[in-house]
Motif scaffolding. Structure first.
Motif: not given
Lengths: 284, 271
Positions: A22, A26, A29-30, A33, A246, B107-115, B143, B147, B218
């Motif tokens: 968590m 992430p 990933v940021v 991206y 994004w 933001i990081a959690t959102l895009i990581a989980l959606v991906t 989530s 988070a 988010f």
């Protein structure tokens, strides 16, 4: 010994896995991206480009607002917090001190959303401006201005500034002040030459904490700035939730974290130089 | 000096007081107090959207605080006997979890989980053995709990470790010397001493999750937490109903905080 080691690992595993899934992943990933491209329908398409970073200038207004109002808000917090911390640490009886300290820290742990909302109320047309108008002092527009955002910032983060300064002043060796006064220094001189320098580590900690939290602020500008005073955080919300870009949003987030990292590193250098400075601050 | 302190305290508490006062306003008018009434509380508590959001917030706060307290305490205990790289890695992770702004975490959690869900959902669909529609992963309770729990777990570790630092080690040695098993020592010596820290950590974790807006904004998906509900209602305009909800939210945090503080203070005296 074997069993002990096994137990240690078992105890660390859930927390470690949670941090990894968590937090670490992430953030990676940021970072990844931020070098990508925007997908056709928003979101992310794999690529390796620096365009997002080169494009950061298009959000310059948000960076500018943040880099002006965050240091300014930090400074105002410091100016208001120092005398209060001084009062609490040196001028109150121990009995009252605990209660007064708790009263400072309690608002910080309550909902910043509700506390900012209170200022919409107070600064809005029917609040303080109406009051000033009734007193014949004009009818200034306060809400949705940089001033309103600054008030919200100071209101929200003052407790965080008071606490570390209080800790530094409380630890100060009172005998030094006695010595200074015995040697004939007037109080203001003792303050400038003894108290103030010795409280500097607390000042640095408070400023660093407030500044980096302000850098990531979204709520206060959104509530009190009315879309006119926006921070990097507001740009991020716009990029992720409205325009769904994004990769560019990730680049803004990476830039934000970098600015914060530089602040923390500068702070660390500063406290190391201030030998004997202790920075272990707990908020409870 | 005293006057100055008084002024700062007034600055800190008047806005909260105004919200609480106007939540009992009989009239709709935002600036005039037209008599005492609890009608807005009644309105808020009979609004199904508010009650839904409240239920989500309470569920998420309770679940994330329980998990964070359990895993955080376990980690804090284990970290006592760990040195070197693992210790440094954990210290760094705790530091990062506390320092990285909530908005970036969100933001990081959102895009990581959606991906991640984007990869996993087709896979689940393909492998689903039963007839009918395969369940799909999406943002929501899971989530939110994950988070919120991340930040609050770091908080619990910090508080419990601070508590352990103030612990009397000679008692542990004495217990071992007197022939107690490690578990016996833990249950009878260590746990009672760190318990105030654990409880305070739980209460703070609950408060944080209950009050958090930015991360929930988010990662809430189709769920709405109370702060997210309040934020979107404020955008539509200030109503006395929001004052009532706000006052209740403040009251919940205040009770939790006072309890946490009382427990920590009493623990400090006992130690």
């Amino acid at each position: 010994m074997q069993r002990q080691a096994l137990r240690t690992w078992l105890f660390l595993a859930p927390a470690g896995a949670w941090f990894l899934c968590m937090l670490v992943l992430p953030l990676i990933v940021v970072f990844v991206y931020s070098f990508g491209e925007r997908g056709a329908a928003g979101g992310y398409a794999p690529a390796f480009t620096f365009d997002n970073f080169l494009n950061l200038g298009s959000r310059w207004a948000a960076f500018k607002n943040t880099l002006i109002l965050a240091p300014l808000g930090t400074l105002i917090c410091l100016l208001i917090a120092y005398p209060l911390a001084y009062f609490l640490a040196l001028k109150t009886s121990p009995r009252w001190r605990t209660v007064l300290l708790i009263l400072v820290i309690v608002p910080f742990w309550t909902s910043i959303l509700i506390r900012s909302y209170a200022w919409i109320y107070l600064l809005g047309g029917q609040g303080i401006p109406a009051l000033l108008n009734a007193l014949g002092l004009g009818n200034p527009r306060l809400i949705n201005t940089p001033f309103a955002v600054l008030v919200g910032i100071v209101y929200g983060y003052l407790p965080l500034m008071v606490f570390p300064i209080y800790v530094a002043l409380e630890r100060l060796d009172k005998r030094l002040l006695e010595a200074s006064s015995d040697l004939g220094s007037p109080p203001w001189r003792s303050f400038l030459q003894v108290t103030l320098p010795l409280s500097m580590p607390g000042v640095a900690t408070g400023c660093m904490l407030v500044f980096i939290l302000l850098m990531g602020e979204f709520l206060i500008p959104a509530m009190l700035g009315g879309g006119k005073v926006f921070f990097i955080g507001n740009a991020l919300v716009d990029l992720f939730l409205q325009s769904r870009n994004w990769p560019f949003g990730s680049a803004v987030a990476v830039a934000l974290v970098l600015v914060m990292l530089i602040t923390v590193l500068a702070y660390m250098r500063f406290t190391r130089r201030w030998a004997g400075g202790r920075d272990d601050v707990s908020l409870m | 000096m005293r006057l100055y302190a008084l002024a700062v305290y007034l600055f800190l508490y008047i806005p909260i007081g105004v919200i609480a006062l106007f939540s009992f306003n009989a009239g709709r008018h935002a600036a005039q107090f037209q008599g005492f009434s609890t009608q807005w509380y009644g309105k808020a508590l009979s609004n199904p959207f508010v009650m839904d959001a409240l239920q989500t917030s309470l569920t998420v706060a309770l679940a994330s605080a329980l998990l964070a307290t359990l895993f955080g305490t376990m980690a804090a205990l284990a970290l006592q006997s760990v040195r070197g790289r693992v210790r440094m890695a954990f210290d760094a992770l705790i530091y990062i979890a506390v320092m990285v702004p909530g908005i970036v975490i969100g933001i990081a959690t959102l895009i990581a989980l959606v991906t991640l869900f984007g990869w996993l959902n087709p896979l689940i669909e393909a492998l689903w053995p039963l007839a009918g529609k395969a369940p799909q992963l999406s943002l929501g309770y899971g989530s939110l709990i994950a988070a919120h729990g991340l930040f609050t777990m770091a908080l619990v570790i910090i508080i419990v470790r601070a508590r352990m630092a103030g612990m009397d080690r000679s008692l542990i040695e004495a217990s071992a010397d007197l022939g107690a098993t490690p578990w016996g020592t833990f249950r009878q010596v260590t746990l009672p001493q760190i318990f105030p820290g654990i409880l305070a950590g739980f209460l703070l974790a609950f408060t944080f999750s209950f009050d958090d807006f930015i991360i929930a904004f988010f990662v809430a998906g189709s769920q709405t937490t109370l702060p997210v509900y309040v934020f979107s209602s404020i955008r539509r305009g200030v109503t006395p109903e929001i004052n009532a909800i706000g006052t209740m939210v403040l009251a919940v945090s205040l009770v939790m905080l006072i309890a946490a503080q009382a427990i920590l203070q009493r623990g400090r005296k006992a130690a």
